[in-house]
Structure formats: structure tokens, C-alpha cells
Scaffold this motif. Structure first.
Motif, PDB file in Angstrom:
ATOM      1  N   GLY A  19       0.172  -7.345   3.717  1.00  0.00           N
ATOM      2  CA  GLY A  19      -0.458  -7.049   2.445  1.00  0.00           C
ATOM      3  C   GLY A  19      -1.021  -5.642   2.363  1.00  0.00           C
ATOM      4  O   GLY A  19      -1.649  -5.275   1.384  1.00  0.00           O
ATOM      5  N   ALA A  46      12.916 -15.793  -1.538  1.00  0.00           N
ATOM      6  CA  ALA A  46      11.671 -16.460  -1.926  1.00  0.00           C
ATOM      7  C   ALA A  46      11.948 -17.710  -2.762  1.00  0.00           C
ATOM      8  O   ALA A  46      11.100 -18.584  -2.865  1.00  0.00           O
ATOM      9  N   GLY A 102       7.795 -10.379  -4.799  1.00  0.00           N
ATOM     10  CA  GLY A 102       7.275 -11.364  -3.864  1.00  0.00           C
ATOM     11  C   GLY A 102       8.266 -11.786  -2.795  1.00  0.00           C
ATOM     12  O   GLY A 102       8.096 -12.825  -2.159  1.00  0.00           O
ATOM     13  N   ASP A 103       9.285 -10.977  -2.588  1.00  0.00           N
ATOM     14  CA  ASP A 103      10.335 -11.325  -1.633  1.00  0.00           C
ATOM     15  C   ASP A 103      10.344 -10.351  -0.466  1.00  0.00           C
ATOM     16  O   ASP A 103       9.702  -9.298  -0.508  1.00  0.00           O
ATOM     17  N   GLU A 104      11.094 -10.694   0.565  1.00  0.00           N
ATOM     18  CA  GLU A 104      11.237  -9.815   1.718  1.00  0.00           C
ATOM     19  C   GLU A 104      11.954  -8.531   1.299  1.00  0.00           C
ATOM     20  O   GLU A 104      12.903  -8.580   0.513  1.00  0.00           O
ATOM     21  N   PHE A 108       4.782  -6.329   3.338  1.00  0.00           N
ATOM     22  CA  PHE A 108       5.159  -7.713   3.061  1.00  0.00           C
ATOM     23  C   PHE A 108       4.394  -8.682   3.953  1.00  0.00           C
ATOM     24  O   PHE A 108       3.908  -9.712   3.493  1.00  0.00           O
ATOM     25  N   GLU A 115       8.030  -6.212  -4.660  1.00  0.00           N
ATOM     26  CA  GLU A 115       7.226  -6.371  -5.878  1.00  0.00           C
ATOM     27  C   GLU A 115       7.450  -7.742  -6.515  1.00  0.00           C
ATOM     28  O   GLU A 115       6.558  -8.275  -7.170  1.00  0.00           O
TER      29      GLU A 115
END
Length: 161
Positions: free
Chosen positions: A159, A49, A25-27, A156, A23
Motif C-alpha cells: 500500500g 482480481a 485493484g489488481d496485480e 500493491f 489502480e
């Protein structure tokens, strides 16, 4: 594999942390450090990230434990994690003298999922923890959680769930 039902809540928290990373934006990786008494000592999720590819939760927990726990406390602790440690994290784990590792999904599983998605191989060879840190007790994967982990990685990289 010797994962007890009482350990599943720790692993489920790892999945939650992995989802939090996603959430943000990271792995999607998450880890929890648990003391010998069953209390959660620390937890983290991936933060790569930012551009610092060493910001894996397992590495962060190794650093935290070195700063906050005695050698005996570290040896008695368990690291629960959504994915098996990479070689960097396995080495950090062994160097600081942490105890057992329990992972939900293996490096081998992750490698297969990423290959299916066409994700380029990482710059460091994927190895099982036992190959990097043979003295560490390792348990996993945990079949009842692997599909959740798979779905997070699929989301991830594509999308979509």
C-alpha cells in the motif's frame, strides 16, 4: 539482452498498463502485442482480481493472436511485457506460435522482491520462459524500467510506494 531504444515506448506502455491494473485493484502487470511493422495489435493488463487467476495479459494476448492472426503474423509478432511470463503464459505463447518476448523485469527479480515483502510463494513454480518454451527468443530485463516495476509491486503488496 538486445532491446533497442525504439522498443522502450512499448515497454513504457507495459508499465502504464501495469499501473492501470494496480489502480483497478489488481496485480501490476501489463503487456503489448506488436506486429512486424511496429504497430500495436493488442494490449491488456492483469485481471486476476476477478477470481480467475488465468487472466494474465500475456495469456490474453496469446488467445487474441490465435483468433486474429495467421501463423506467420504470430511468429513475426513481439510481446512486450512488464514482467517475464509465468509458466502458464510462456506455454500459451509457445503453443500459439508467437515470436519474441521482451520483458522489463524478470521472474527472478519479482520472486526476490516478493520474498523481501513476505508474500507467500505462488502455487505454480516460477520458471524462466526459456525453461518452459526453449524455442522462443527472449530479451530482458531492462534495467532502466525495473525500479518502476518494483515500486508498483511494492505498492500493491504494502500500500506504499
Amino acid at each position: 539482452m538486445v532491446v533497442k531504444d525504439a522498443e522502450l515506448p512499448y515497454l513504457r506502455r507495459c508499465v502504464e498498463l501495469a499501473a492501470e491494473a494496480l489502480e483497478a485493484g489488481d496485480e501490476p502487470f501489463g503487456s503489448v502485442l506488436v506486429g512486424s511493422d511496429g504497430g500495436v495489435l493488442a494490449e491488456d493488463h492483469n485481471r486476476v482480481a476477478s477470481g480467475d487467476r488465468t487472466r494474465h495479459p500475456e495469456f490474453e494476448l496469446a488467445r487474441w493472436s490465435a483468433a486474429h492472426l495467421s501463423p506467420e503474423e504470430r511468429a513475426a509478432a513481439t510481446v512486450y511485457t512488464s514482467g517475464e511470463h509465468c509458466p502458464m503464459c510462456a506455454a500459451a505463447h509457445a503453443w500459439v506460435g508467437l515470436g519474441r518476448i521482451v520483458y522489463a523485469a524478470s521472474s527472478e527479480q519479482l520472486g526476490g522482491w516478493l520474498a523481501e515483502l513476505g508474500v507467500p510463494a505462488p502455487p505454480v513454480r516460477t520458471l524462466a520462459v526459456r525453461e518452459v518454451a526453449p524455442g522462443v527468443t527472449v530479451d530482458g530485463p531492462v534495467p532502466e524500467l525495473t525500479e518502476e516495476i518494483h515500486a508498483l509491486h511494492r505498492r500493491f503488496h504494502t500500500g506504499r510506494a
